[in-house]
Design a protein around this motif. Structure first.
Motif, PDB file in Angstrom:
ATOM      1  N   HIS A   1       0.856  -1.190   0.000  1.00 55.43           N
ATOM      2  CA  HIS A   1       0.000   0.000   0.000  1.00 55.43           C
ATOM      3  C   HIS A   1       0.892   1.240   0.000  1.00 55.43           C
ATOM      4  O   HIS A   1       1.514   1.581   1.020  1.00 55.43           O
ATOM      5  N   THR A   2       0.973   1.882  -1.124  1.00 50.42           N
ATOM      6  CA  THR A   2       1.920   2.979  -1.292  1.00 50.42           C
ATOM      7  C   THR A   2       1.591   4.156  -0.388  1.00 50.42           C
ATOM      8  O   THR A   2       2.502   4.766   0.206  1.00 50.42           O
ATOM      9  N   LEU A   3       0.323   4.510  -0.255  1.00 50.78           N
ATOM     10  CA  LEU A   3      -0.052   5.666   0.557  1.00 50.78           C
ATOM     11  C   LEU A   3       0.309   5.451   2.016  1.00 50.78           C
ATOM     12  O   LEU A   3       0.818   6.365   2.688  1.00 50.78           O
ATOM     13  N   TYR A   4       0.054   4.256   2.531  1.00 56.82           N
ATOM     14  CA  TYR A   4       0.398   3.966   3.924  1.00 56.82           C
ATOM     15  C   TYR A   4       1.915   4.045   4.121  1.00 56.82           C
ATOM     16  O   TYR A   4       2.391   4.615   5.120  1.00 56.82           O
TER      17      TYR A   4
ATOM     18  N   SER B   1      10.726  12.302 -10.606  1.00 57.62           N
ATOM     19  CA  SER B   1      10.937  13.720 -10.312  1.00 57.62           C
ATOM     20  C   SER B   1      12.414  14.062 -10.198  1.00 57.62           C
ATOM     21  O   SER B   1      12.788  15.235 -10.257  1.00 57.62           O
ATOM     22  N   THR B   2      13.254  13.053 -10.036  1.00 59.25           N
ATOM     23  CA  THR B   2      14.693  13.288  -9.885  1.00 59.25           C
ATOM     24  C   THR B   2      15.478  12.946 -11.141  1.00 59.25           C
ATOM     25  O   THR B   2      16.701  12.862 -11.097  1.00 59.25           O
ATOM     26  N   GLY B   3      14.797  12.746 -12.255  1.00 57.18           N
ATOM     27  CA  GLY B   3      15.491  12.400 -13.487  1.00 57.18           C
ATOM     28  C   GLY B   3      15.313  10.944 -13.853  1.00 57.18           C
ATOM     29  O   GLY B   3      14.565  10.203 -13.217  1.00 57.18           O
ATOM     30  N   GLU B   4      15.978  10.520 -14.872  1.00 56.29           N
ATOM     31  CA  GLU B   4      15.848   9.160 -15.354  1.00 56.29           C
ATOM     32  C   GLU B   4      16.577   8.178 -14.445  1.00 56.29           C
ATOM     33  O   GLU B   4      17.441   8.548 -13.654  1.00 56.29           O
ATOM     34  N   TYR B   5      16.174   6.913 -14.586  1.00 55.23           N
ATOM     35  CA  TYR B   5      16.793   5.844 -13.805  1.00 55.23           C
ATOM     36  C   TYR B   5      18.217   5.620 -14.296  1.00 55.23           C
ATOM     37  O   TYR B   5      18.475   5.459 -15.485  1.00 55.23           O
ATOM     38  N   ASN B   6      19.171   5.616 -13.327  1.00 55.44           N
ATOM     39  CA  ASN B   6      20.587   5.464 -13.669  1.00 55.44           C
ATOM     40  C   ASN B   6      21.214   4.259 -12.969  1.00 55.44           C
ATOM     41  O   ASN B   6      22.406   4.277 -12.650  1.00 55.44           O
ATOM     42  N   GLY B   7      20.416   3.242 -12.691  1.00 60.05           N
ATOM     43  CA  GLY B   7      20.929   2.070 -12.011  1.00 60.05           C
ATOM     44  C   GLY B   7      21.650   1.134 -12.950  1.00 60.05           C
ATOM     45  O   GLY B   7      21.951   1.446 -14.116  1.00 60.05           O
ATOM     46  N   TYR B   8      21.941  -0.076 -12.424  1.00 61.50           N
ATOM     47  CA  TYR B   8      22.682  -1.059 -13.208  1.00 61.50           C
ATOM     48  C   TYR B   8      21.863  -1.597 -14.378  1.00 61.50           C
ATOM     49  O   TYR B   8      22.423  -2.054 -15.367  1.00 61.50           O
TER      50      TYR B   8
ATOM     51  N   ASP C   1       6.635   9.616  -6.167  1.00 66.43           N
ATOM     52  CA  ASP C   1       6.606   9.365  -7.612  1.00 66.43           C
ATOM     53  C   ASP C   1       5.656   8.210  -7.949  1.00 66.43           C
ATOM     54  O   ASP C   1       4.959   8.248  -8.974  1.00 66.43           O
ATOM     55  N   ASP C   2       5.621   7.187  -7.090  1.00 66.64           N
ATOM     56  CA  ASP C   2       4.703   6.066  -7.327  1.00 66.64           C
ATOM     57  C   ASP C   2       3.253   6.539  -7.314  1.00 66.64           C
ATOM     58  O   ASP C   2       2.447   6.141  -8.178  1.00 66.64           O
ATOM     59  N   ILE C   3       2.909   7.367  -6.344  1.00 64.59           N
ATOM     60  CA  ILE C   3       1.535   7.873  -6.266  1.00 64.59           C
ATOM     61  C   ILE C   3       1.224   8.783  -7.444  1.00 64.59           C
ATOM     62  O   ILE C   3       0.116   8.735  -8.015  1.00 64.59           O
ATOM     63  N   ALA C   4       2.189   9.594  -7.851  1.00 64.49           N
ATOM     64  CA  ALA C   4       1.956  10.508  -8.972  1.00 64.49           C
ATOM     65  C   ALA C   4       1.779   9.759 -10.289  1.00 64.49           C
ATOM     66  O   ALA C   4       1.095  10.252 -11.197  1.00 64.49           O
ATOM     67  N   ASN C   5       2.381   8.568 -10.410  1.00 62.27           N
ATOM     68  CA  ASN C   5       2.311   7.812 -11.665  1.00 62.27           C
ATOM     69  C   ASN C   5       1.191   6.780 -11.691  1.00 62.27           C
ATOM     70  O   ASN C   5       1.060   6.060 -12.690  1.00 62.27           O
ATOM     71  N   GLN C   6       0.410   6.681 -10.628  1.00 64.81           N
ATOM     72  CA  GLN C   6      -0.660   5.685 -10.612  1.00 64.81           C
ATOM     73  C   GLN C   6      -1.735   5.965 -11.660  1.00 64.81           C
ATOM     74  O   GLN C   6      -2.327   5.038 -12.211  1.00 64.81           O
ATOM     75  N   ASN C   7      -1.987   7.225 -11.942  1.00 65.21           N
ATOM     76  CA  ASN C   7      -3.018   7.601 -12.916  1.00 65.21           C
ATOM     77  C   ASN C   7      -2.423   8.032 -14.251  1.00 65.21           C
ATOM     78  O   ASN C   7      -3.027   8.824 -14.979  1.00 65.21           O
TER      79      ASN C   7
END
Length: 676
Positions: free
Chosen positions: A230-233, A365-372, A350-356
């Motif tokens: 539950h993202t909101l919780y 909000s912090t840019g693109e994903y730069n992980g492995y 960001d998860d809540i903002a992208n749900q809809n």
């Protein structure tokens, strides 16, 4: 021989796999580069001996089941030599045990069969090594690492004094058992019984702690995973943690400044010729490097016999040393936790903002994903994972673990009932056959149950916090004192956890009261506590039922509500918690604005630097082009200047003209400018 090598290969691979897991876990929590190597080795051994039971004890169980099958069918090689003593009134053959031939024996050797001698030696090393660590080595090292004295003798003395209360609890349990044993007329006090009393006292202490940890972990783990879906919780809870960690960081920073100021005053007072200067240098070595550089070096000689100045005493320097170590540790840890929680809060927002999201693209909000996995982790794939798939998997996993916890609680309450068998895990394991696949199933079930029990107990050890004395933090933020303390607790929990699991699957004949049941090699090493009947038949059997009450207390959050009432704020549904949540939310928003400004400034600075660089390159290009043109003109001038200059003489003009005319009538054999 090849088959035996395969068996040992499985055994060795299991040991190496558990060692890799232990080493990775230690690396995640500790700072191996900065802490002492002895602390790292001791903690690794303690954690390794606690984790290894997840893999080795199932092998011991399958081997015991195999020997039980051989005993039941009288086809064991050992049983073939097991004959009754010869009765002179009866013949030898009349007293010999009937043994089945190997060809008719239905028992199949397990695929992971380990010889009895190997398991016996291994369990002796693991058990007695864990006992030495948990009762002798780690407590002294724990207090030694946190002591503020400046000499080895002083640290050892402080460590022994600090552990007197710790050892007193063990001595009290040992004395109670000894007094009880002395009152029993049918029991003699000898070395073997004293060893049983020592093991009983250790296991009683460990079982008491184990039941408390079970009561919390069996409920908290499934509930935490369910709440994570539950993202909101989770966002509200993260806001709450951010606010608390921010307050802790502010307090730690204030104390950090005060402590460094005290150190600065001590450095200014105690010069190089004072006998306490070496203590001050030890304290300075624990301070940040920037602070050490900022100190003004003053090597002036001071006559301390004549000058009356306030020199700190040795006790005050010891106290300052402890204060510096504690302050540096808390400041670094709270700073790291604050950054981690801020990143988590922004991710949840960001998860809540992208749900809809209509196009199902994940926007950060912090840019693109730069992980492995940035080459595979596309915005669309990230949206499906974080918004849809992840939440569904967490819910399924939480329900599965909830059912598993209910099975554990039920089995803990009824494992001592053998007719009929009511322990669910005993039913699963005893109901399997004696084939290769059956032994594999036994080992898989045992590994899963043991792993879950270890997670419930060990995770609580890693999660609890005793003020600033004991706190296991991830991201390499756990201090030496907490590492040693966690290793001490895990080593103490391992023996009662193994015995409790063997009781759950009813492989302890003294619990089931069935002498036909063979025991594992681990039980043979541990022995039984029948010498002290009220513990063997009372406490060890019926105390695990208290897990039901502890689980109910955890479900209704009685512990959190009690801490909330006495002033330790907890995340519960009330107005005070909501105020802290709002405070954490506003702090996250401020940090996001600050971070956005920093990124904009960095982008503008980068753009300006790129523009300046392009201008410099253009200037260099124009300068190079100008140099090239000037170089071509100079080459042309040098080419002309290399020819001989002809002097002008009017008297020779006519002769020269005639010679030139004659020469032009001849073929040219000279250079291109010979006719000039």
């Amino acid at each position: 021989m090849r088959k035996m090598a395969d068996h040992f290969a499985v055994f060795v691979l299991g040991l190496l796999a558990v060692f890799a897991v232990s080493l990775f876990t230690l690396y995640s929590y500790s700072n191996i580069r900065k802490q002492h190597v002895i602390v790292t080795v001791a903690t690794l051994i303690a954690w390794y001996s606690s984790f290894i039971i997840v893999f080795i004890l199932p092998l011991d169980i399958s081997a015991t089941k195999y020997k039980q099958c051989q005993k039941d069918h009288n086809c064991s090689l050992e049983n073939s030599n097991n004959i009754h003593e010869t009765d002179p009134h009866h013949g030898f053959l009349a007293n010999m045990t009937t043994v089945s031939s190997p060809s008719s024996c239905p028992c199949v050797e397990p695929w992971s069969w380990v010889p009895q001698t190997v398991l016996s030696v291994f369990w002796k090393i693991v058990y007695w090594g864990a006992q030495v660590l948990t009762w002798l080595v780690l407590p002294i090292m724990n207090s030694y690492a946190s002591a503020g004295e400046f000499t080895v003798i002083g640290k050892l003395k402080s460590a022994i004094i600090a552990n007197l209360i710790y050892y007193a609890t063990y001595v009290v349990i040992f004395c109670i058992c000894l007094i009880y044993l002395a009152t029993q007329p049918y029991v003699t006090i000898d070395l073997e019984n004293l060893k049983v009393i020592g093991i009983t006292a250790s296991n009683t202490w460990g079982l008491f702690l184990l039941v408390l940890l079970y009561g919390y972990g069996l409920v908290d783990i499934p509930r935490s995973i369910w709440q994570s879906s539950h993202t909101l919780y989770m966002l509200q809870q993260t806001y709450f943690k951010v606010a608390k960690v921010t307050m802790e960081y502010s307090e730690a920073q204030e104390k950090y400044d005060d402590t460094l100021e005290d150190v600065r005053r001590s450095v200014e007072v105690i010069k190089y010729n004072h006998p306490f200067r070496k203590y001050v240098d030890t304290i300075l070595s624990k301070c940040p490097e920037d602070f050490r550089r900022s100190l003004r070096r003053n090597d002036d000689y001071v006559d301390y016999n004549e000058q009356d100045c306030s020199i700190p005493t040795e006790k005050s320097l010891i106290k300052m040393h402890i204060n510096v170590m504690t302050t540096m540790r808390n400041y670094t840890r709270t700073q790291s936790q604050k950054e981690t929680l801020l990143h988590k809060a922004i991710q949840l927002e960001d998860d809540i903002a992208n749900q809809n999201s209509s196009n199902r693209y994940y926007k950060r909000s912090t840019g693109e994903y730069n992980g492995y996995l940035k080459f595979l982790y596309s915005p669309r794939l990230e949206w499906w994972w974080r918004i849809v798939v992840r939440s569904l998997l967490l819910k399924v996993f939480a329900v599965t673990l909830g059912v598993f916890s209910a099975m554990v609680v039920w089995s803990e309450c009824v494992f001592f009932i053998s007719k009929p068998v009511m322990s669910l895990f005993a039913i699963f394991i005893n109901g399997l056959g004696k084939s290769h696949s059956a032994y594999v199933s036994i080992e898989i079930i045992s590994i899963l149950v043991l792993a879950y029990l270890c997670v419930c107990a060990y995770r609580t050890v890693f999660k609890i916090r005793v003020f600033n004395y004991y706190y296991v933090a991830s991201n390499h933020q756990t201090d030496e004192n907490s590492l040693l303390f966690s290793g001490m607790l895990l080593s103490r929990l391992t023996p009662p956890l193994c015995l409790n699991f063997l009781s759950l699957i009813q492989l302890d004949s003294h619990v089931t009261k069935d002498n036909r049941v063979l025991e594992t090699e681990y039980t043979k090493i541990m022995g039984h506590m029948d010498v002290i009947s009220f513990i063997a038949n009372g406490f060890n059997v019926y105390f695990p039922i208290a897990i039901v009450l502890l689980c109910c207390a955890t479900i209704f959050k009685l512990g959190s509500r009690l801490l909330h009432c006495i002033g330790f704020e907890q995340f519960i549904d009330d107005d005070i918690s909501q105020e802290i949540v709002d405070e954490g939310k506003s702090y996250v928003q401020r940090e996001k604005i600050k971070s956005a400004r920093s990124r904009d400034q960095l982008q503008r600075r980068t753009a300006l630097q790129n523009s300046i660089r392009r201008s410099e390159l253009d200037v260099e290009a124009r300068r190079y082009s100008s140099k090239s043109r000037r170089g071509q003109d100079s080459d042309r001038i040098e080419l002309l200047s290399d020819q001989d200059v002809v002097d002008y003489d009017p008297t020779n003009v006519h002769d020269g003209y005639l010679r030139g005319k004659q020469d032009r009538s001849k073929p040219s054999s000279g250079g291109f400018f010979d006719d000039i």
